[in-house]
Design a protein around this motif. Sequence first.
Motif, mmCIF file in Angstrom:
data_model
loop_
_atom_site.group_PDB
_atom_site.id
_atom_site.type_symbol
_atom_site.label_atom_id
_atom_site.label_comp_id
_atom_site.label_asym_id
_atom_site.label_seq_id
_atom_site.Cartn_x
_atom_site.Cartn_y
_atom_site.Cartn_z
ATOM 1 N N SER A 109 9.785 6.480 2.175
ATOM 2 C CA SER A 109 10.555 6.842 0.991
ATOM 3 C C SER A 109 11.432 8.058 1.280
ATOM 4 C CB SER A 109 9.593 7.145 -0.171
ATOM 5 O OG SER A 109 10.291 7.567 -1.318
ATOM 6 N N VAL B 107 2.532 -1.156 -8.801
ATOM 7 C CA VAL B 107 1.959 -0.086 -9.627
ATOM 8 C C VAL B 107 1.834 -0.531 -11.077
ATOM 9 C CG1 VAL B 107 2.407 2.216 -10.568
ATOM 10 C CG2 VAL B 107 2.743 1.785 -8.123
ATOM 11 N N LEU B 108 2.889 -1.159 -11.614
ATOM 12 C CA LEU B 108 2.844 -1.620 -13.005
ATOM 13 C C LEU B 108 1.781 -2.687 -13.207
ATOM 14 C CD1 LEU B 108 6.679 -1.832 -13.793
ATOM 15 C CD2 LEU B 108 5.038 -0.166 -14.673
ATOM 16 N N GLY C 292 8.448 9.822 -6.683
ATOM 17 C CA GLY C 292 9.209 10.032 -7.909
ATOM 18 C C GLY C 292 10.442 10.895 -7.672
ATOM 19 N N CYS D 205 3.333 -5.658 -0.269
ATOM 20 C CA CYS D 205 4.117 -4.432 -0.426
ATOM 21 C C CYS D 205 4.104 -3.600 0.849
ATOM 22 C CB CYS D 205 3.574 -3.594 -1.583
ATOM 23 S SG CYS D 205 3.914 -4.300 -3.206
ATOM 24 N N TYR E 251 11.357 -0.315 -2.917
ATOM 25 C CA TYR E 251 10.905 0.238 -4.201
ATOM 26 C C TYR E 251 10.539 -0.825 -5.233
ATOM 27 C CZ TYR E 251 12.165 4.971 -2.809
ATOM 28 O OH TYR E 251 12.227 6.183 -2.167
ATOM 29 N N CYS F 6 6.981 -2.008 -4.717
ATOM 30 C CA CYS F 6 6.071 -0.883 -4.971
ATOM 31 C C CYS F 6 5.881 -0.647 -6.461
ATOM 32 C CB CYS F 6 6.601 0.384 -4.301
ATOM 33 S SG CYS F 6 6.313 0.469 -2.526
ATOM 34 N N PHE F 7 6.986 -0.590 -7.197
ATOM 35 C CA PHE F 7 6.885 -0.334 -8.626
ATOM 36 C C PHE F 7 6.243 -1.513 -9.359
ATOM 37 C CE2 PHE F 7 10.447 2.817 -7.997
ATOM 38 C CZ PHE F 7 9.642 3.923 -8.246
ATOM 39 N N VAL G 287 13.074 8.974 -5.550
ATOM 40 C CA VAL G 287 13.900 8.043 -6.337
ATOM 41 C C VAL G 287 14.975 8.811 -7.091
ATOM 42 C CG1 VAL G 287 13.891 6.443 -8.284
ATOM 43 C CG2 VAL G 287 12.111 6.283 -6.545
#
Length: 315
Positions: free
Chosen positions: A115, A262-263, A211, A283, A255, A258-259, A214
Amino acid sequence: MSHSNATGSPNPSTFILLGIPGLEAAHVWISIPFSVMYAIAFFGNLTIMFIVKMEPSLHGPMYYFLCMLAATDVVQSTSTVPKMLSIFWFNDREINFSACLTQMFFIHCFLAVESGIFVAMALDRYVAICNPLRHSTILTTPIVSKIGLAMLLRCGLITLPCPLLARQWPYCRTNVILHTCCEHTAVVSLACTDIRISSYYGLFAAILLMGLDVLSIVVSYTLILRAIFSLPTKDARLKTFGTCGSHLCAILAFYIPCFFSVLTYRFGHNVALYFHVLFANVCLLLPPMLNPIIYGVRTKQIHDRLLHFLIHKGT
């Protein structure tokens, strides 16, 4: 296999990686796409590094960052896939307690390093587009090296408390990890004590690292787009924006899964556990597999040098 070695002592000598819960009978079949993905990731990223090393015209900031990305992908995928395949092929489920925590560190550290490298690559694109005359003087080789080292130290220092905290907890209920690797949450959830410190720190580290990354990428591309739209002709705008295409594709490939993972983990309480584990592995493997393909196909200099090398070798 007996789990008694996890009972009656603060820490087990080994953990048992279950693999993909509920799909144990299909492990051999599941291993086929994962082994193919790993082979593409491993050899593809090594090829990118080889081409950049061998071609003097590619010795510039963009390609140095690309080599860092390729090296990160090799380390990240190699930290998980060989053990995962040994589970699938040989039913080799045991992993030493210290080795498990080491794997945990490598997984989360190099995920964050990747990242961070995307942020560095966004900085390179920003300087190249918004201040092209000073690009070579701002991003010199020593500066690029220092940026890479800073990203590694940043991620290493922020990630290190996760396995250190995990080492402190007593694991007196079971040593069976419902995963293919020693992912942080999967490990600390086995502790028979209050693990809120680990949970809160894991969330803090994720926000602090990915975070902010991004946010930095969004700011960089906002400035880049503003500079692109100020160009006088449509052709100039498209040509300039095209230099960002590979980077944007790689960012999305990293991303978005990954997101989504997480969600799904946070809110998909009715989703089967095997899906969580399968998708977590995707992922970890998808970006390392896609990055060399994206840059090999979309980056003309690398594409041309690869074709030249293959044709020259064939003759």
